[in-house]
Design a protein around this motif. Structure first.
Motif, PDB file in Angstrom:
ATOM      1  N   GLY A  93      -3.054  22.726 -11.336  1.00 17.73           N
ATOM      2  CA  GLY A  93      -1.712  23.295 -11.324  1.00 17.73           C
ATOM      3  C   GLY A  93      -0.621  22.254 -11.432  1.00 17.73           C
ATOM      4  N   VAL A  94      -0.986  21.074 -11.959  1.00 16.81           N
ATOM      5  CA  VAL A  94      -0.018  19.985 -12.129  1.00 16.81           C
ATOM      6  C   VAL A  94      -0.028  19.585 -13.595  1.00 16.81           C
ATOM      7  N   PRO A  95       0.862  20.126 -14.425  1.00 21.75           N
ATOM      8  CA  PRO A  95       0.881  19.781 -15.842  1.00 21.75           C
ATOM      9  C   PRO A  95       1.002  18.277 -16.062  1.00 21.75           C
ATOM     10  N   ALA A  96       0.262  17.746 -17.024  1.00 18.00           N
ATOM     11  CA  ALA A  96       0.316  16.325 -17.336  1.00 18.00           C
ATOM     12  C   ALA A  96       1.753  15.903 -17.625  1.00 18.00           C
ATOM     13  N   GLY A  97       2.127  14.745 -17.106  1.00 16.12           N
ATOM     14  CA  GLY A  97       3.474  14.226 -17.322  1.00 16.12           C
ATOM     15  C   GLY A  97       4.460  14.654 -16.256  1.00 16.12           C
ATOM     16  N   LYS A  98       4.020  15.570 -15.352  1.00 17.48           N
ATOM     17  CA  LYS A  98       4.923  16.045 -14.304  1.00 17.48           C
ATOM     18  C   LYS A  98       4.379  15.745 -12.910  1.00 17.48           C
ATOM     19  N   THR A  99       3.439  14.805 -12.834  1.00 18.58           N
ATOM     20  CA  THR A  99       2.847  14.472 -11.546  1.00 18.58           C
ATOM     21  C   THR A  99       3.708  13.503 -10.759  1.00 18.58           C
ATOM     22  N   GLY A 100       4.526  12.721 -11.436  1.00 24.29           N
ATOM     23  CA  GLY A 100       5.278  11.682 -10.750  1.00 24.29           C
ATOM     24  C   GLY A 100       4.410  10.473 -10.449  1.00 24.29           C
ATOM     25  N   ARG A 101       3.158  10.477 -10.953  1.00 26.24           N
ATOM     26  CA  ARG A 101       2.238   9.370 -10.699  1.00 26.24           C
ATOM     27  C   ARG A 101       1.605   8.950 -12.016  1.00 26.24           C
ATOM     28  N   SER A 102       1.091   7.729 -12.039  1.00 27.36           N
ATOM     29  CA  SER A 102       0.449   7.227 -13.256  1.00 27.36           C
ATOM     30  C   SER A 102      -1.047   7.081 -13.021  1.00 27.36           C
ATOM     31  N   TYR A 103      -1.808   7.189 -14.117  1.00 32.51           N
ATOM     32  CA  TYR A 103      -3.257   7.096 -14.036  1.00 32.51           C
ATOM     33  C   TYR A 103      -3.743   6.036 -15.012  1.00 32.51           C
ATOM     34  N   ALA A 104      -4.753   5.297 -14.585  1.00 33.62           N
ATOM     35  CA  ALA A 104      -5.280   4.205 -15.393  1.00 33.62           C
ATOM     36  C   ALA A 104      -5.981   4.734 -16.631  1.00 33.62           C
ATOM     37  N   SER A 105      -5.903   3.968 -17.702  1.00 34.82           N
ATOM     38  CA  SER A 105      -6.626   4.304 -18.918  1.00 34.82           C
ATOM     39  C   SER A 105      -8.091   3.940 -18.727  1.00 34.82           C
ATOM     40  N   PRO A 106      -8.999   4.619 -19.447  1.00 38.65           N
ATOM     41  CA  PRO A 106     -10.419   4.307 -19.319  1.00 38.65           C
ATOM     42  C   PRO A 106     -10.708   2.845 -19.615  1.00 38.65           C
ATOM     43  N   LYS A 107     -11.678   2.257 -18.874  1.00 42.02           N
ATOM     44  CA  LYS A 107     -12.067   0.872 -19.091  1.00 42.02           C
ATOM     45  C   LYS A 107     -12.847   0.758 -20.395  1.00 42.02           C
ATOM     46  N   SER A 108     -12.805  -0.428 -20.973  1.00 46.00           N
ATOM     47  CA  SER A 108     -13.465  -0.632 -22.258  1.00 46.00           C
ATOM     48  C   SER A 108     -14.972  -0.406 -22.156  1.00 46.00           C
ATOM     49  N   ARG A 109     -15.563  -0.642 -20.950  1.00 46.07           N
ATOM     50  CA  ARG A 109     -17.001  -0.464 -20.808  1.00 46.07           C
ATOM     51  C   ARG A 109     -17.402   1.001 -20.698  1.00 46.07           C
ATOM     52  N   SER A 110     -16.437   1.870 -20.499  1.00 44.42           N
ATOM     53  CA  SER A 110     -16.760   3.292 -20.381  1.00 44.42           C
ATOM     54  C   SER A 110     -17.144   3.856 -21.738  1.00 44.42           C
ATOM     55  N   LYS A 111     -18.123   4.720 -21.749  1.00 47.04           N
ATOM     56  CA  LYS A 111     -18.559   5.317 -23.007  1.00 47.04           C
ATOM     57  C   LYS A 111     -17.610   6.424 -23.419  1.00 47.04           C
ATOM     58  N   PRO A 112     -17.327   6.539 -24.713  1.00 47.62           N
ATOM     59  CA  PRO A 112     -16.441   7.619 -25.153  1.00 47.62           C
ATOM     60  C   PRO A 112     -17.106   8.969 -25.019  1.00 47.62           C
ATOM     61  N   VAL A 113     -16.298   9.995 -24.914  1.00 49.18           N
ATOM     62  CA  VAL A 113     -16.835  11.353 -24.860  1.00 49.18           C
ATOM     63  C   VAL A 113     -17.370  11.734 -26.233  1.00 49.18           C
ATOM     64  N   PRO A 114     -18.609  12.170 -26.337  1.00 47.05           N
ATOM     65  CA  PRO A 114     -19.154  12.560 -27.639  1.00 47.05           C
ATOM     66  C   PRO A 114     -18.351  13.707 -28.241  1.00 47.05           C
ATOM     67  N   ARG A 135       0.819  -1.215   0.000  1.00 45.51           N
ATOM     68  CA  ARG A 135       0.000   0.000   0.000  1.00 45.51           C
ATOM     69  C   ARG A 135       0.848   1.259   0.000  1.00 45.51           C
ATOM     70  N   LEU A 136       2.141   1.102   0.336  1.00 45.52           N
ATOM     71  CA  LEU A 136       3.032   2.257   0.376  1.00 45.52           C
ATOM     72  C   LEU A 136       3.715   2.514  -0.958  1.00 45.52           C
ATOM     73  N   LYS A 137       3.619   1.544  -1.860  1.00 44.97           N
ATOM     74  CA  LYS A 137       4.242   1.701  -3.168  1.00 44.97           C
ATOM     75  C   LYS A 137       3.349   2.550  -4.063  1.00 44.97           C
ATOM     76  N   GLU A 138       3.945   3.181  -5.034  1.00 48.85           N
ATOM     77  CA  GLU A 138       3.192   4.033  -5.955  1.00 48.85           C
ATOM     78  C   GLU A 138       2.192   3.194  -6.732  1.00 48.85           C
ATOM     79  N   GLN A 139       0.937   3.586  -6.679  1.00 46.53           N
ATOM     80  CA  GLN A 139      -0.124   2.856  -7.351  1.00 46.53           C
ATOM     81  C   GLN A 139      -0.593   3.616  -8.589  1.00 46.53           C
ATOM     82  N   GLU A 140      -1.260   2.888  -9.464  1.00 43.78           N
ATOM     83  CA  GLU A 140      -1.872   3.522 -10.625  1.00 43.78           C
ATOM     84  C   GLU A 140      -3.217   4.097 -10.181  1.00 43.78           C
ATOM     85  N   HIS A 141      -3.383   5.387 -10.332  1.00 42.08           N
ATOM     86  CA  HIS A 141      -4.586   6.051  -9.839  1.00 42.08           C
ATOM     87  C   HIS A 141      -5.667   6.128 -10.909  1.00 42.08           C
TER      88      HIS A 141
END
Length: 286
Positions: free
Chosen positions: A250-271, A66-72
């Motif tokens: 105030g956190v430019p993408a790519g400079k957060t030091g953290r990773s974020y999960a990609s949208p799930k396949s069941r999620s609807k795309p943004v129109p 739980r202390l290791k960096e997780q994908e958010h």
């Protein structure tokens, strides 16, 4: 624990908040109360930890994973009226968390709140630091609401609301008011605030003797509630939406030091054509 002249790892309260134990303020209160132990010693604010440290929070051992960096993850949720933004309710009323998917790690943190009679856009994330940045008053992130007002809405009252009125917890105002429809004693407006005070939108209208009969949040920063998310449903933010939200914080993408999960396949795309608000009739600004 690491020596002060050789700091290693992250601050304890930040690590525990990001791991989903609570908000950073909650964790800080536990530390100050002596309820957090690191490597057999009672922790103090400012201590730094790594995944190799042995941590106990309120008598429970924290797994090193739980202390290791997780994908958010970051979700958008369309809250219906009648739901509470709380994890549990003594009266057994429905809460927003019952509808959310179970995260692989950490826990969902609501970015702000909506009262039981307010519907619309809520953001949830497993990233405690991002949540804190998005909610901090210094960011002045816009929140836009569609509001149906009951009463005689004269121009003088609208000017008061954008110039500022005095509430019990200090002065407040709308950044922008746009009339968007309705007739007679019920008229619709879109309003923008940059704070997240309790029931602020309703209290502002009440300050000029008008009553809110419907209230729905339709935008938080750059994230818009569109038709892809029905009431009571959720989806992961798309890449462009997430980048815009990080910029809002105030956190430019790519400079957060953290990773974020990609949208799930069941999620609807943004129109391609996001839902537009009603055509403007009149605009009131400061």
């Amino acid at each position: 624990m690491p020596k002060k002249d050789q700091p290693q790892g992250e601050r304890l309260q930040k690590v525990l908040a990001n791991a989903g134990f609570g908000s950073r303020r909650e964790v800080e209160r536990w530390i100050e109360a002596g309820e957090v132990v690191v490597n057999g010693e009672v922790a103090t604010l400012g201590d730094r930890v790594t995944p190799d440290d042995r941590i106990t929070v309120r008598g429970k051992k924290v797994g090193s994973w739980r202390l290791k960096e997780q994908e958010h993850r970051v979700l958008i949720y369309n809250k219906p009226e009648g739901e509470l933004v709380t994890r549990s309710d003594p009266e057994g009323r429905p809460t927003v968390f019952r509808r959310l998917p179970k995260p692989k790690s950490g826990r969902w943190i609501a970015v702000g709140r909506l009262d039981i009679n307010t519907s619309g856009l809520l953001l949830f994330t497993t990233d405690g630091e991002l949540a804190n940045k998005l909610m901090h008053p210094s960011q002045r992130i816009e929140r836009e609401y569609a509001v149906r007002v009951l009463g005689d809405v004269i121009e003088e009252k609208l000017k008061q609301l954008v110039n500022g009125v005095e509430l019990e917890d200090g002065p407040a105002r709308f950044e922008d008011i746009v009339e968007s429809g309705g007739e007679g004693s019920n008229r619709w407006f879109h309003v923008v605030i940059v704070e997240g005070r309790n029931r602020e939108v309703r209290r502002l209208w009440e300050a000029v003797d008008l009553k809110v009969s419907r209230l729905k949040r339709v935008r938080f920063g750059s994230v818009i509630l569109d038709s892809s998310v029905a009431a009571g449903k959720w989806r992961d933010l798309e890449k462009k939406e997430l980048e815009g939200l990080l910029d809002d914080a105030g956190v430019p993408a790519g400079k957060t030091g953290r990773s974020y999960a990609s949208p799930k396949s069941r999620s609807k795309p943004v129109p391609k054509g996001k839902k537009k608000r009603a055509a403007k009739k009149s605009v009131w600004r400061r």
